[in-house]
Enzyme design. Structure first.
Site, mmCIF file in Angstrom:
data_model
loop_
_atom_site.group_PDB
_atom_site.id
_atom_site.type_symbol
_atom_site.label_atom_id
_atom_site.label_comp_id
_atom_site.label_asym_id
_atom_site.label_seq_id
_atom_site.Cartn_x
_atom_site.Cartn_y
_atom_site.Cartn_z
ATOM 1 N N GLY A 52 -13.315 0.450 -5.813
ATOM 2 C CA GLY A 52 -13.460 1.279 -4.611
ATOM 3 C C GLY A 52 -14.273 0.539 -3.559
ATOM 4 O O GLY A 52 -14.072 -0.648 -3.312
ATOM 5 N N ARG B 278 0.841 -1.201 0.000
ATOM 6 C CA ARG B 278 0.000 0.000 0.000
ATOM 7 C C ARG B 278 0.878 1.254 0.000
ATOM 8 O O ARG B 278 1.960 1.276 0.612
ATOM 9 C CB ARG B 278 -0.849 -0.013 1.275
ATOM 10 C CG ARG B 278 -1.899 1.091 1.373
ATOM 11 C CD ARG B 278 -2.981 0.922 0.372
ATOM 12 N NE ARG B 278 -4.162 1.741 0.667
ATOM 13 C CZ ARG B 278 -5.095 2.020 -0.228
ATOM 14 N NH1 ARG B 278 -5.003 1.570 -1.475
ATOM 15 N NH2 ARG B 278 -6.148 2.737 0.099
ATOM 16 N N THR C 195 -8.226 1.036 -10.604
ATOM 17 C CA THR C 195 -7.781 -0.198 -9.949
ATOM 18 C C THR C 195 -7.885 -1.402 -10.891
ATOM 19 O O THR C 195 -8.536 -1.356 -11.916
ATOM 20 C CB THR C 195 -8.572 -0.419 -8.629
ATOM 21 O OG1 THR C 195 -8.590 0.810 -7.906
ATOM 22 C CG2 THR C 195 -7.964 -1.474 -7.756
ATOM 23 N N ASP D 14 -7.858 8.222 -0.177
ATOM 24 C CA ASP D 14 -8.450 7.152 0.639
ATOM 25 C C ASP D 14 -8.305 7.443 2.134
ATOM 26 O O ASP D 14 -8.879 6.740 2.961
ATOM 27 C CB ASP D 14 -7.813 5.794 0.299
ATOM 28 C CG ASP D 14 -8.537 5.097 -0.850
ATOM 29 O OD1 ASP D 14 -9.678 5.491 -1.157
ATOM 30 O OD2 ASP D 14 -7.968 4.167 -1.431
#
Ligand code: GLY
Length: 612
Positions: free
Chosen positions: A515, A138, A421, A463
């Site tokens: 998402g 991440r 994504t 995010d």
């Protein structure tokens, strides 16, 4: 707007920590914007198909792209990436080698979804060691990050504008983790029969020589043209000759090819040290010469992948293994499966009104907890064990009214298309299985290409909670636990997941972009396979629903028009999506009873599986 306390949470007396999830703060109205969870192609996915699989009303589906093989199978969102991964396995590489090669390819050919300027997660089953593991690549907040970095000091509110620092530009980027994650995969799980450098060659070729622009990429570039034009390096890559590239035209990324070559020869150091990191840092900081720098070289040199414990649950005799916090994905997937395990879904009929009602209520409850409780566990107390405890799910289930919808705070919302994504699912001939979801967050990430590195940076800082009263790009409200802090990972919904059968053999590898809709889509695919014994194709193609507590809207794909009225009558605020809109773009591999590997790409997208 005052919070309408969710009655389904009201009478609950769960363990103290989890109870926090039931106290929902007052909310401002917000929009579900940008949400990359909806992709074009629904019309194809939802044409009626009078097959034998039909369950409840509106359970139409079409055939998804499927590839079957006895040895190896891979599903990705780009045909070039699936082919690169299969080639690696044909040459004796394993699923982990294939993940490295296909990830780099997809990072080049789907810049609207992923890239080496982004991050990702991996969940795997290592057949030789008979163990599962997780790798956390991440993005991380840079040294300059602080909790009110996206709050306007004059108003005390979130910075205004859809293209503010919270959404676009270098300040919206976290320190990328994708390259470190893939290097960790190679070093700890790779077969070493194929070198790191060789695994990168297909991606280098696509960056240097170009690839064919898809309609989806062309649309995203058109949508963000104005932001791309702000940055000369972004315009040079994505607006060649000042124009939006047409579908079918060739897009070349020569600077990115040089950066990938550096990574090929130096490993992760080629990205996190030397000229590439320097170029990213300098070009990002040049945008903010009069204010605070964005990155330091130390941010890059200090980047570390995480190796957290996977989260595990069980569902009707199967085991489910998924990604732990800082993703909310695995926790809430297991929480929702635990809630649903109390209902005999198979008897209700797939996508019947009653089935969708229970799905929606389980989703509402889980996402209420997501909003309050989830964040990077290195910075906040996250009650993972409590949330995946079946006893907690029993208490939540007891609050669900079998006929009437629960109430979430009313929030104005509407969903827009996106293409963010990506996900890769792979099984090899040794029984290794790997699921990896990778992202630069919303379509084209920050829209900022970092100078001569050719690297398109993510906008993963979105995010984080920008302001506790304001939603992020996915319409998700999140708590102060998830405010930005130096070295913290933003909360994710990515849910790379493995499903094991009662004999503890890998049954399915599942994941998707989308998402906040990621978790609910993985839930439905897993349930379709287990509860309804769907074929892999049907489990993938069947129409989907989504609810995320706030906004209090039950999204139905267009194939579910038959249950719309009934659900509205139960008090659900139903939004029937148009045929051009679809929920997510999943990629799965299922191992059938005889051992055949079946890779399926979502018919809602343009991916193509491969197998041998
Ligand atoms: N950027 C989407 C997610 O991580 O959930």
């Amino acid at each position: 707007m005052a919070h309408d306390h969710d009655h389904s949470h009201g009478p609950l007396e769960p363990p103290a920590q989890a109870a926090e999830g039931n106290v929902v703060v007052a909310m401002l109205a917000g929009l579900l914007i940008a949400g990359g969870s909806l992709v074009l192609g629904a019309a194809k996915a939802q044409q009626p198909h009078g097959g034998a699989h039909g369950g409840g009303h509106g359970d139409h589906h079409v055939t998804a792209p499927v590839a079957r093989g006895r040895k190896a199978a891979i599903a990705t969102a780009a045909p070039e990436a699936s082919q690169a991964g299969l080639d690696v396995m044909s040459r004796g590489g394993n699923a982990f080698d294939a993940l490295v090669s296909s990830s780099f390819v997809v990072s080049v050919v789907r810049p609207q979804s992923t890239g080496i300027g982004g991050g990702g997660f991996v969940v795997y089953h290592d057949a030789a060691r008979q163990q599962e593991g997780a790798i956390d690549g991440r993005e991380v907040a840079p040294e300059t990050a602080h909790p009110d970095m996206f709050i306007d000091p004059r108003t005390g509110k979130l910075l205004e504008g859809r293209h503010s620092d919270y959404f676009r530009g270098p300040r919206s980027a976290g320190v990328p983790g994708l390259v470190a994650m893939l290097y960790e995969v190679y070093q700890t799980l790779g077969s070493k029969k194929i070198s790191w450098s060789e695994l990168l060659q297909p991606a280098i070729g696509y960056a240097r020589d170009g690839f064919k622009v898809t309609p989806g990429l062309s649309r995203q570039i058109k949508k963000y043209r104005e932001v791309l034009e702000r940055y000369p390096a972004s315009a040079a890559v994505f607006l060649p000759n000042g124009k939006v590239p047409q579908p079918g035209s060739t897009l070349r990324q020569p600077d990115l090819a040089k950066t990938l070559s550096e990574i090929a020869s130096k490993g992760a150091d080629g990205f996190y040290g030397g000229w590439v990191a320097r170029e990213i840092v300098d070009s990002a900081n040049a945008e903010f010469v009069e204010t605070t720098a964005v990155f330091s070289e130390a941010d890059f040199a200090n980047y570390q992948v995480g190796r957290p414990e996977v989260v595990r649950g069980s569902y009707r005799g199967h085991s489910v293994v998924s990604f732990p916090p800082p993703s909310s994905g695995g926790v809430h997937l297991i929480q929702m499966l635990n809630i649903l395990s109390g209902y005999d879904l198979a008897k209700l009929g797939h996508n019947s009104e009653q089935h969708v009602h229970y799905l929606a209520e389980a989703m509402r409850l889980a996402y209420a907890d997501r909003m309050e409780l989830l964040a990077d566990p290195a910075f906040a107390d996250v009650p993972t064990k409590k949330l995946i405890d079946p006893a907690y799910a029993d208490k939540l289930r007891a609050t669900i009214d079998s006929h009437q919808a629960g109430k979430s705070t009313q929030v104005q919302g509407g969903a827009l298309l996106g293409d963010d994504t990506t996900h890769i699912s792979i099984v090899d001939n040794q029984g290794n299985a790997v699921a990896s979801t990778q992202t630069i967050n919303t379509g084209l990430g920050s829209c900022f290409v970092a100078g001569k590195s050719g690297v398109l940076l993510n906008n993963e800082m979105n995010d984080f909670t920008g302001h506790p009263d304001a939603p992020n790009a996915f319409g998700a409200r999140q708590s102060a636990k998830n405010l930005p802090e130096k070295g913290k990972r933003p909360l994710s919904s990515m849910t790379p997941t493995l499903v094991f059968d009662a004999q503890n053999k890998v049954k399915a590898v599942v994941g998707t972009p989308g998402g906040t809709k990621i978790i609910t889509t993985v839930l439905q695919i897993v349930s379709n396979l287990i509860d309804f014994q769907h074929s892999p194709d049907h489990a993938m193609s069947a129409p989907r629903v989504h609810h995320q507590h706030l906004p209090d809207v039950l999204y139905l794909e267009s194939g579910l028009s038959g249950v719309r009225r009934g659900l509205a009558g139960r008090g659900h605020k139903v939004k029937l999506l148009s045929k051009e809109r679809a929920i997510c773009n999943a990629q799965i591999v299922v191992i059938e009873a005889g051992g055949e590997r079946v890779a399926v790409s979502d018919p809602r997208g343009t991916g193509k599986p491969a197998a041998e």
